[in-house]
Design an enzyme around this catalytic site. Sequence first.
Site: not given
Length: 416
Positions: A77-79
């Site tokens: 995801f936002s990583a």
Amino acid sequence: MSNDAYGQESAALPAGVGGYAPAGFGPLVRAFATLIGNRRDAGGALAVYRHGEPLAHFWIGSAGDRPWNANTAPIVFSATKGVTATVIHRLADRGLIDYQAPVAEYWPRFAAHGKGAITVADVLTHRAGLSSLSAVADTAAEALDHELMEDRLALSRPDRMLGTPTYHALTYGWLLAGIARGVTGRSMSELIRSEVTDPLGIDGIHLGRPPADSSTEYAQLAGAHMSFAAHPLAAGFLAKVGFRLPGPLGAAARCLFVPGLDAILDGEDPPVLNTEMPAGNGVATAAGLAKMYAALADGVTVDGSPFLSPSTHATIRRIQTYRLDHALFYLPMMWHLGYHSLPVPGARHAFGHIGLGGSFGWVDPQSGLSVAYVHNRLDQILLPYDQFAMGWLLPLVLSSVRASREPRRRADRAAA
């Protein structure tokens, strides 16, 4: 890799945990096994690098129908945002991008509707006034068309949050992809390979589905995902009321929701794997993500050349804004250029990026430590617990590293 290969200096791993860790890492490994173990169809991994060299990498659980291993990779995801930002820094390092230059200098269409003064740094720090997904996509199918999203963002109008940190949950990736495409003519997926994974010798970070010739094995998501958003009442509320709410609730709804978006994560072959969503559909192993962050602590490429120049390293370590983020419930994200601060006692200058569900990549430039934690559970009930696991994993990493050095210190003192 068996932990036995590390001899007397290695820690004994609990039953069910694969990989390796040095002596002194026992508390961290046990805590990790407690966090990840006994989850149905779920697993995870944690990797630690020091001064560019692997120090520990261990895993537990399953990726659906098979045990987790060193090459297992979930969606982080936002990583993913940290990987995408690293591409931009590589281009800036060669003089192709100036952080303070207007985006429109590299992407002329972006100047539409008064956006001509928005800079690359504004985008990297979530201050571009373009956080709303619903402003550029009416359906999930449209959100899966990354070139359409780039084009609509170029022609869109900034909102009233222009200049204020307001998390660009999904639009961030397409904005940076548009800048990079304008400079290189290449997609973000291509650039992640040419600017990050190939120079660093990583086969463990991909945008979307790993290619057939990759050793990376995708781990299907486990848990109930975000099924509440699919309920007709919840979807109706979000579409008709949520967008109009003031403050962070409304901002969060606008940046994350369009009808049907929850379904792009479902199934053994979820639709999200078939697009380029540079803010959220990265598929990464723990070792791959930790190795990339190791390169942000003055790392080098596989041929020994610097990954980034000292001046670029100094730039990305600086906090750009201390203002509270208006889409993340006024959390003090302390945005760097594309990363956010993740300080812990003993590493107050550390930074990285966390993703939905708690997967993260992290680096402390002063100690040369980098850490990545990935897993495949996404469950709305347990999400708060998972999201903040880094709050106790990172301190345990630091204490484990200190403990692993103590036997050597004692041996050095005895030899003296």
